[in-house]
Scaffold this active site. Structure first.
Site, PDB file in Angstrom:
ATOM      1  N   PRO A  17     -55.588  -0.113  39.168  1.00  0.00           N
ATOM      2  CA  PRO A  17     -55.668  -1.548  39.429  1.00  0.00           C
ATOM      3  C   PRO A  17     -56.029  -2.400  38.222  1.00  0.00           C
ATOM      4  O   PRO A  17     -56.055  -3.620  38.315  1.00  0.00           O
ATOM      5  CB  PRO A  17     -56.761  -1.645  40.502  1.00  0.00           C
ATOM      6  CG  PRO A  17     -57.627  -0.465  40.242  1.00  0.00           C
ATOM      7  CD  PRO A  17     -56.709   0.632  39.778  1.00  0.00           C
ATOM      8  N   ASP A  40     -46.119  -2.809  32.339  1.00  0.00           N
ATOM      9  CA  ASP A  40     -45.979  -3.955  33.222  1.00  0.00           C
ATOM     10  C   ASP A  40     -46.958  -5.058  32.855  1.00  0.00           C
ATOM     11  O   ASP A  40     -47.964  -4.825  32.186  1.00  0.00           O
ATOM     12  CB  ASP A  40     -46.193  -3.534  34.678  1.00  0.00           C
ATOM     13  CG  ASP A  40     -45.003  -2.759  35.243  1.00  0.00           C
ATOM     14  OD1 ASP A  40     -43.962  -2.713  34.571  1.00  0.00           O
ATOM     15  OD2 ASP A  40     -45.121  -2.212  36.350  1.00  0.00           O
ATOM     16  N   LYS A  62     -42.355  -7.590  35.160  1.00  0.00           N
ATOM     17  CA  LYS A  62     -42.590  -7.091  36.521  1.00  0.00           C
ATOM     18  C   LYS A  62     -43.826  -7.732  37.145  1.00  0.00           C
ATOM     19  O   LYS A  62     -44.752  -7.067  37.571  1.00  0.00           O
ATOM     20  CB  LYS A  62     -42.717  -5.559  36.543  1.00  0.00           C
ATOM     21  CG  LYS A  62     -41.399  -4.865  36.231  1.00  0.00           C
ATOM     22  CD  LYS A  62     -40.351  -5.221  37.244  1.00  0.00           C
ATOM     23  CE  LYS A  62     -38.984  -4.678  36.860  1.00  0.00           C
ATOM     24  NZ  LYS A  62     -37.908  -5.225  37.674  1.00  0.00           N
ATOM     25  N   GLY A  93     -48.738  -0.788  36.987  1.00  0.00           N
ATOM     26  CA  GLY A  93     -49.975  -1.102  37.679  1.00  0.00           C
ATOM     27  C   GLY A  93     -50.092  -0.309  38.968  1.00  0.00           C
ATOM     28  O   GLY A  93     -49.098  -0.032  39.637  1.00  0.00           O
ATOM     29  N   GLY A  94     -51.315   0.090  39.322  1.00  0.00           N
ATOM     30  CA  GLY A  94     -51.529   0.819  40.563  1.00  0.00           C
ATOM     31  C   GLY A  94     -50.963   2.215  40.529  1.00  0.00           C
ATOM     32  O   GLY A  94     -51.129   2.953  39.555  1.00  0.00           O
ATOM     33  N   ILE A  98     -45.998   3.448  44.947  1.00  0.00           N
ATOM     34  CA  ILE A  98     -46.233   2.366  45.900  1.00  0.00           C
ATOM     35  C   ILE A  98     -45.732   1.058  45.289  1.00  0.00           C
ATOM     36  O   ILE A  98     -46.394   0.458  44.437  1.00  0.00           O
ATOM     37  CB  ILE A  98     -47.717   2.275  46.288  1.00  0.00           C
ATOM     38  CG1 ILE A  98     -48.169   3.587  46.940  1.00  0.00           C
ATOM     39  CG2 ILE A  98     -47.968   1.096  47.228  1.00  0.00           C
ATOM     40  CD1 ILE A  98     -49.615   3.626  47.334  1.00  0.00           C
ATOM     41  N   THR A 123     -54.239   2.961  43.793  1.00  0.00           N
ATOM     42  CA  THR A 123     -53.539   1.772  44.258  1.00  0.00           C
ATOM     43  C   THR A 123     -54.527   0.685  44.663  1.00  0.00           C
ATOM     44  O   THR A 123     -55.697   0.955  44.961  1.00  0.00           O
ATOM     45  CB  THR A 123     -52.595   2.116  45.417  1.00  0.00           C
ATOM     46  OG1 THR A 123     -51.742   0.997  45.682  1.00  0.00           O
ATOM     47  CG2 THR A 123     -53.351   2.489  46.674  1.00  0.00           C
ATOM     48  N   ALA A 124     -54.067  -0.564  44.693  1.00  0.00           N
ATOM     49  CA  ALA A 124     -54.956  -1.717  44.888  1.00  0.00           C
ATOM     50  C   ALA A 124     -55.720  -1.655  46.204  1.00  0.00           C
ATOM     51  O   ALA A 124     -56.888  -2.061  46.265  1.00  0.00           O
ATOM     52  CB  ALA A 124     -54.143  -3.006  44.803  1.00  0.00           C
ATOM     53  N   MET A 175     -49.077  -8.441  47.209  1.00  0.00           N
ATOM     54  CA  MET A 175     -48.362  -9.628  46.729  1.00  0.00           C
ATOM     55  C   MET A 175     -48.189 -10.646  47.849  1.00  0.00           C
ATOM     56  O   MET A 175     -47.121 -11.246  48.006  1.00  0.00           O
ATOM     57  CB  MET A 175     -47.004  -9.225  46.141  1.00  0.00           C
ATOM     58  CG  MET A 175     -47.113  -8.257  44.964  1.00  0.00           C
ATOM     59  SD  MET A 175     -45.539  -7.508  44.477  1.00  0.00           S
ATOM     60  CE  MET A 175     -45.395  -6.188  45.707  1.00  0.00           C
TER      61      MET A 175
END
Length: 256
Positions: A17, A40, A62, A93-94, A98, A123-124, A175
């Site tokens: 994250p 990213d 991205k 990221g993350g 996913i 992951t976030a 998002m």
């Protein structure tokens, strides 16, 4: 590529994250050995600084809703660098699996004879749960976790509403900041009780993380979220209303 030159390898790496100390050890070693680093927009400088000084670094964008490098361009760039014999790191990221397009990139590279390795990341949703003291599953209340995005198709929010309205599922919406109000209204219309707890976290896993909202779906439907531009995660489900697990220290909480 000359016949005597052996192609390099591409590692599709999850940067987590955003906090460098949430990198896996395998991801850290990959970044430290990188000869070309395609990263990213959400990957912070503290992680990029772990790459060797001589490493070629290319920002690929991205970022949702913003101009970024097209996926076919990224694919061709990875292929070209690998064919030069470089050890290429595609830093995401993350977690790459996913919403990270890892399947597309891996398929393209393998079709062109390039060896790949996927290295997972935090992951976030997991980062937000740990940072703000709630679980993603909880015995008797949350038996499933659904990862989804809040995407607009022809101006309408698209989702599997039957799955999202499952009362025993924790819904993690990536998002989703711009669509939070409409998302809440659609969930209520699909049968999710208006009193279902909901939380909105910005920049999960980073030191500057904030909880922008903590309340119910009904409150989220009317909320005006004022973030600072970081990635936003929405969590809907009974777990979002559980008492927070005690932490040694915690991020800021800003409740709408």
């Amino acid at each position: 590529m000359p016949p005597e030159m052996k192609p390099g390898r591409v590692r599709l790496v999850g940067a987590g994250p955003g906090a460098a100390d949430l990198l896996t050890l395998r991801a850290l070693r990959a970044v430290e050995a990188a000869e070309a680093l395609l990263y990213d927009a959400l990957v912070p400088e503290e992680i990029l600084a772990l790459a060797p000084a001589a490493c070629l670094k290319i920002q690929t964008g991205k970022r949702a809703g913003r101009t970024s490098m097209a996926q076919p361009t990224i694919n061709r760039l990875m292929l070209r660098l690998a064919r030069r014999g470089l050890q290429v790191i595609r830093l995401k990221g993350g977690d790459p699996s996913i919403f990270g397009r890892v399947g597309e990139e891996a398929a393209f590279l393998q079709a062109h004879g390039i060896e790949i390795e996927v290295i997972p990341g935090v992951t976030a949703a997991c980062a937000a749960a740990a940072q703000f003291g709630f679980p993603l599953t909880h015995r008797g209340e949350a038996r499933r976790v659904v990862f989804t995005t809040a995407r607009l198709e022809a101006g309408t929010l698209s989702a599997d509403w039957a799955t999202a309205a499952d009362p025993e599922a924790t819904l993690c919406v990536y998002m989703g900041g711009a669509a939070a109000g409409e998302l809440a209204r659609r969930l209520i219309a699909a049968g999710r009780p208006a009193v279902t707890p909901a939380a909105v976290v910005e920049s999960a896993g980073r030191p500057e993380a904030r909880r922008l909202f903590a309340g119910s779906l009904a409150g989220l439907a009317e909320a005006r979220l004022a973030g600072e531009g970081g990635p936003v995660l929405i969590v809907v489900g009974e777990v979002a209303g559980l008492p927070a697990v005690q932490r040694l220290s915690g991020p800021r909480a800003v409740c709408a």
